[in-house]
Design an enzyme around this catalytic site. Structure first.
Site, PDB file in Angstrom:
ATOM      1  N   SER A 153      38.048  48.749  44.326  1.00 46.92           N
ATOM      2  CA  SER A 153      39.304  49.389  43.947  1.00 46.92           C
ATOM      3  C   SER A 153      39.224  50.838  44.387  1.00 46.92           C
ATOM      4  CB  SER A 153      39.482  49.314  42.425  1.00 46.92           C
ATOM      5  OG  SER A 153      40.512  50.163  41.976  1.00 46.92           O
ATOM      6  N   TYR A 166      36.281  50.207  33.184  1.00 52.45           N
ATOM      7  CA  TYR A 166      36.741  49.604  34.440  1.00 52.45           C
ATOM      8  C   TYR A 166      36.280  50.429  35.634  1.00 52.45           C
ATOM      9  CZ  TYR A 166      39.933  47.956  38.073  1.00 52.45           C
ATOM     10  OH  TYR A 166      40.459  47.466  39.245  1.00 52.45           O
TER      11      TYR A 166
END
Length: 271
Positions: A153, A166
């Protein structure tokens, strides 16, 4: 390397055997469909309820249920997938738990463990099992190669508020990718990461229609829109095909220019 021959259509991945985790929606689903179109035999791996509700536009995917939070289940599912494919050429480790967990001061042990178990440890275990299967099937011998593609990401290298677990796990995926690339090079296994920015996983440009999110995309993404899963899948095809034979330990960032500028940088430019 060997394949099960579920798909015999010509294409850039013809004759290749692939496993895609996180395959029931969004980027994973688009990658499964792209690989099938390009002639690969594909195992689609995800949680059982998600797989049961998924219908792929391209025929031929082999569904295998797996919970990335369950270590024993990962090894069993990967062994089943490799056996049914007859080998393994490509692994896309895309399964992940998404979302925020609140302010760092309030981050619980349970939430930390949950995100690290799925996003970091689940990726590690999937990739280790996949790499071992690739070596057993002959990767690195007689010029044969294989591919591992992790889905990171922009949060692998950029933080955002209230998402510490995360972000930390995705940062770990980035360094795991590089470490694997170094260790597995001698076996002809190329390992790279795709780092998506905002992606409309609905696939129809409705996922960012809520006014606050739409304004955020306009402010932060140079191209002024979220990406689509199919645009990320295109990179997954490229990294899996023979033409990417000198790329390893690298990251392809697909974020519409988000990481190229200061957040909010497009605010004045669009007026």
């Amino acid at each position: 390397m060997t394949t099960a021959g579920v798909s015999r259509r010509p294409g850039r991945l013809a004759g290749k055997a692939a496993i895609v985790t996180g395959a029931a929606g969004g980027i994973g689903r688009a990658t499964v469909e792209a690989y099938l179109r390009e002639g690969a035999s594909v195992v689609a791996m995800d949680l059982a309820p998600r797989l049961a509700a998924t219908r792929y536009e391209e025929p031929g995917a082999i569904p295998i249920a797996c919970d990335l939070a369950d270590r024993a289940a990962i090894d069993a599912a990967m062994a089943d997938a490799v056996a049914r494919l007859g080998g393994l050429d490509i692994l896309v480790a895309g399964g992940a738990l998404k979302g925020g967990t609140g302010n760092f001061l309030d981050l619980s042990d349970a939430d930390w463990d949950r995100y690290v178990d799925v996003n970091m440890t689940g990726t590690f275990l999937t990739c280790r099992a996949g790499a071992r299967a690739m070596v057993a099937a002959g990767a690195g011998k007689d010029g044969r190669s294989a591919r591992i593609i992790t889905i990171g990401s922009v949060n692998s290298f950029m933080a955002e508020p209230e998402a510490a677990a995360y972000v930390a796990a995705k940062g770990g995926v980035a360094m795991l990718t590089r470490a694997m690339a170094v260790d597995l090079a001698r076996h002809g296994i190329l390992v790279n990461m795709i780092a998506p920015g905002p992606v409309d996983v609905t696939g129809n440009n409705t996922g960012y229609s809520e006014p606050r999110l739409a304004e955020q995309v306009l402010d932060e993404v140079a191209l002024g829109r979220p990406g689509l899963p199919e645009e990320v899948a295109t990179a997954a095809v490229f990294l899996a095909e023979d033409g990417s034979s000198f790329i390893t330990g690298s990251t392809i960032t697909i974020d519409g220019g988000l990481s190229a500028m200061i957040f909010g940088g497009m605010r004045e430019g669009r007026r």
